[in-house]
Structures are given as C-alpha cells and as structure tokens.
Motif scaffolding. Structure first.
Motif, PDB file in Angstrom:
ATOM      1  N   ALA A 280     -19.064  15.636 -62.132  1.00  9.25           N
ATOM      2  CA  ALA A 280     -18.638  14.802 -63.092  1.00  9.25           C
ATOM      3  C   ALA A 280     -19.790  14.337 -64.060  1.00  9.25           C
ATOM      4  N   VAL A 281     -20.999  14.140 -63.461  1.00 10.28           N
ATOM      5  CA  VAL A 281     -22.244  13.533 -63.854  1.00 10.28           C
ATOM      6  C   VAL A 281     -23.438  14.546 -64.053  1.00 10.28           C
ATOM      7  N   SER A 282     -23.514  15.473 -63.318  1.00  6.40           N
ATOM      8  CA  SER A 282     -24.906  16.150 -63.338  1.00  6.40           C
ATOM      9  C   SER A 282     -24.909  17.126 -64.386  1.00  6.40           C
TER      10      SER A 282
ATOM     11  N   ARG B 155     -31.947  16.921 -65.774  1.00  5.49           N
ATOM     12  CA  ARG B 155     -31.355  17.599 -64.689  1.00  5.49           C
ATOM     13  C   ARG B 155     -32.330  18.700 -64.302  1.00  5.49           C
ATOM     14  N   GLY B 156     -32.407  18.896 -62.791  1.00  6.08           N
ATOM     15  CA  GLY B 156     -33.087  19.720 -62.167  1.00  6.08           C
ATOM     16  C   GLY B 156     -34.558  19.298 -61.821  1.00  6.08           C
TER      17      GLY B 156
ATOM     18  N   GLY C 167     -37.153  21.900 -59.838  1.00  5.03           N
ATOM     19  CA  GLY C 167     -38.193  22.993 -59.965  1.00  5.03           C
ATOM     20  C   GLY C 167     -38.363  23.337 -61.641  1.00  5.03           C
ATOM     21  N   ARG C 168     -37.193  23.444 -62.096  1.00  4.07           N
ATOM     22  CA  ARG C 168     -37.275  23.748 -63.776  1.00  4.07           C
ATOM     23  C   ARG C 168     -36.335  22.785 -64.283  1.00  4.07           C
ATOM     24  N   PRO C 169     -36.803  21.500 -64.525  1.00  5.16           N
ATOM     25  CA  PRO C 169     -35.936  20.399 -65.045  1.00  5.16           C
ATOM     26  C   PRO C 169     -36.015  20.897 -66.531  1.00  5.16           C
ATOM     27  N   ARG C 170     -34.273  20.326 -66.961  1.00  4.47           N
ATOM     28  CA  ARG C 170     -34.297  20.458 -68.518  1.00  4.47           C
ATOM     29  C   ARG C 170     -33.625  19.053 -69.025  1.00  4.47           C
ATOM     30  N   ILE C 171     -34.056  18.759 -70.029  1.00  5.90           N
ATOM     31  CA  ILE C 171     -33.811  17.434 -70.673  1.00  5.90           C
ATOM     32  C   ILE C 171     -32.841  17.763 -71.943  1.00  5.90           C
TER      33      ILE C 171
END
Length: 282
Positions: A172-174, A88-89, A91-95
């Motif tokens: 619901a999905v983000s 998600r994201g 600029g500063r994505p997170r896994i």
C-alpha cells in the motif's frame, strides 16, 4: 493467555498480546525504520490566527488550529516540490516529486473499543479553502472508525497474520505513484488539545509537522513587553530526501504564513469567507 508476576509497585503484572487494533501501528513503525528523520522546531506568534478565529466564531464558524496549519503548510509545500516528495530504494533510490499536496492527519480514535491512532487523508490542501479543510477534519473526527468505509482495508489488514499484514502494508505504501493516495505527501500530528508545548513525531513522509498547544506567552514587540498567543511548531524531515537548510526554509515559510495569516483579498472561495467576517469587506 496472560502471565502474572510482581508489578513495579508490588502488585500483579498482566502480560497480554498487543491488541489487534494496534497492530497497524507496529507494522507502520517497522516499515518506517529505513527513514532518516531529523528534527527542527520554532515558535509561532498566532495573534493573526487567533484574531481570525474569534471573528469567525462571532458568525458561527469554528476553525481548529490544525486547519490553519494545513492551510498554510499546503500552500508552502506547493512551492517546494523537492520537499513535497517521497523516496524509495537503497542501492538505486528514486525520488518522486508530487504536483498535488495531500495531508495525512493523525487522529485519536476508538476501534472496537480500543484507543488507537488512525490517519485521515486530505487531498489537494494546497488549493482547498480553510472552510473546506475544516469540514474534512470534522468528517474524519466525527466518523465511527468501526464503520467508516475509509478504514475498511485497515480493519481487514488487522485480521491478517503478521507476514501477510506486513506484505499488505508494504504494497500500500511502497509504490511512489500510489503513496500520495495512501500516505499523503506530508503529515500533521497535533497534541495541542492537551498542555503539551511541543513534540516530535515521524509520519513516514518527507515532512511531518507536530503541533503543540497555543498559550499566552510574554513577547517583545517594538522594544516593549507584551503578551501573545504562541504555538510551538515542530518539523521532522527525512534527510534522505532533503537537507536541513531546505527544511528550515519550509518551516520558516509556514511560520511566516501563520504569523501573517490572511485569506485572499479578492475573488471567491476564501475571499468570500473573509468578507463575511465582522470588520471585513463592506
């Protein structure tokens, strides 16, 4: 309101709004545009699976090819947490890497008489027996989408105007913590019931498997020409989460699990099923 004009063969063309029952598909496609899917495929010798399937039929059990794929893929992805993940994201994505393997399975259903694609969610497939997986598939396939409680939120969302519907879908999905319970951690779509050899789809998850038909093909075994049931297995992966070499490892391990298919030799669960099949156990 509809408009008519010349059709491609000279007949009238009818222009109508997109059916409300299909709006969730458009909403999903809009949401998934941020992904970076890349596609792989392989051929799988399904001889071991077909042999097990025929033995099961002799004692009144039926397993679909999708059940075998879910059984194998669930156990492979449990060994690959980097692929059993979501992002998600920008600029500063997170896994997020998940400790459970949940499968999203595409279904061909009817909703208010309209043919649509809906999704079944099978949780914990990495520890489910083959019989449990098949039972869940049958529940979702036989259920009436107009009345199943699992689709109540979807039916409500379809009645919303576009901005509100888009917001509801994103909510619901983000969220990474919620996503395994709404989208699964991997997806499976099958057109193997039709003469489709292979196809590529993207289910919004890091790994999506496309299952084609199983058909007798000429193969070489020990230097000799032979015939074997062969299935085309396609894999789409989100390049934002994993790279091609890792995706190739996952696809190869699923292929190996299907080609060498065997249920556990000892203990309960699958072992008990295996021992009760003709030619197994005492």
């Amino acid at each position: 309101m509809s408009a008519a004009g010349p059709g491609p063969a000279g007949g009238p063309a009818e222009i109508v709004p997109v059916p409300a029952e299909r709006r969730h598909t458009l909403t999903f496609l809009s949401w998934s545009r941020g992904a970076a899917p890349v596609f792989l495929d392989t051929e799988v010798d399904m001889s071991a699976v077909v042999a097990h399937r025929r033995a099961a039929e002799q004692v009144g059990r039926r397993y679909s090819m999708v059940a075998y794929v879910l059984y194998a893929a669930g156990r492979v992805l449990a060994r690959h947490p980097d692929a059993n993940a979501a992002i998600r994201g920008r600029g500063r994505p997170r896994i997020a890497r998940y400790g459970t393997v949940n499968a999203k399975v595409a279904l061909d259903k009817r909703l208010n008489g309209q043919r649509v694609v809906l999704a079944a969610l099978l949780t914990g497939v990495h520890r489910s027996s083959l019989e449990q997986i098949q039972g869940e598939l049958e529940y979702w396939r036989r259920g009436d989408a107009d009345h199943m409680q699992e689709f109540a939120a979807l039916r409500k969302m379809q009645r919303m105007p576009w901005p509100l519907r888009s917001w509801a879908n994103s909510s619901a999905v983000s969220g990474l913590r919620r996503r395994p319970h709404t989208m699964g951690t991997f997806a499976v779509s099958s057109l193997g019931h039709r003469p489709v050899n292979g196809f590529h789809s993207f289910g919004g998850t890091t790994i999506t498997l496309g299952v084609g038909q199983t058909i007798e093909r000429a193969v070489i075994r020990d230097g000799a020409l032979a015939s074997a049931p062969v299935m085309r297995l396609n894999l789409a992966f989100d390049h934002r989460v994993i790279d091609g070499a890792h995706a190739a490892d996952v696809l190869t391990e699923i292929k190996d699990a299907l080609e060498g298919f065997a249920l556990p030799a000892e203990g309960g669960g699958d072992a008990a099923q295996e021992r009760s099949l003709p030619g197994k156990g005492a």
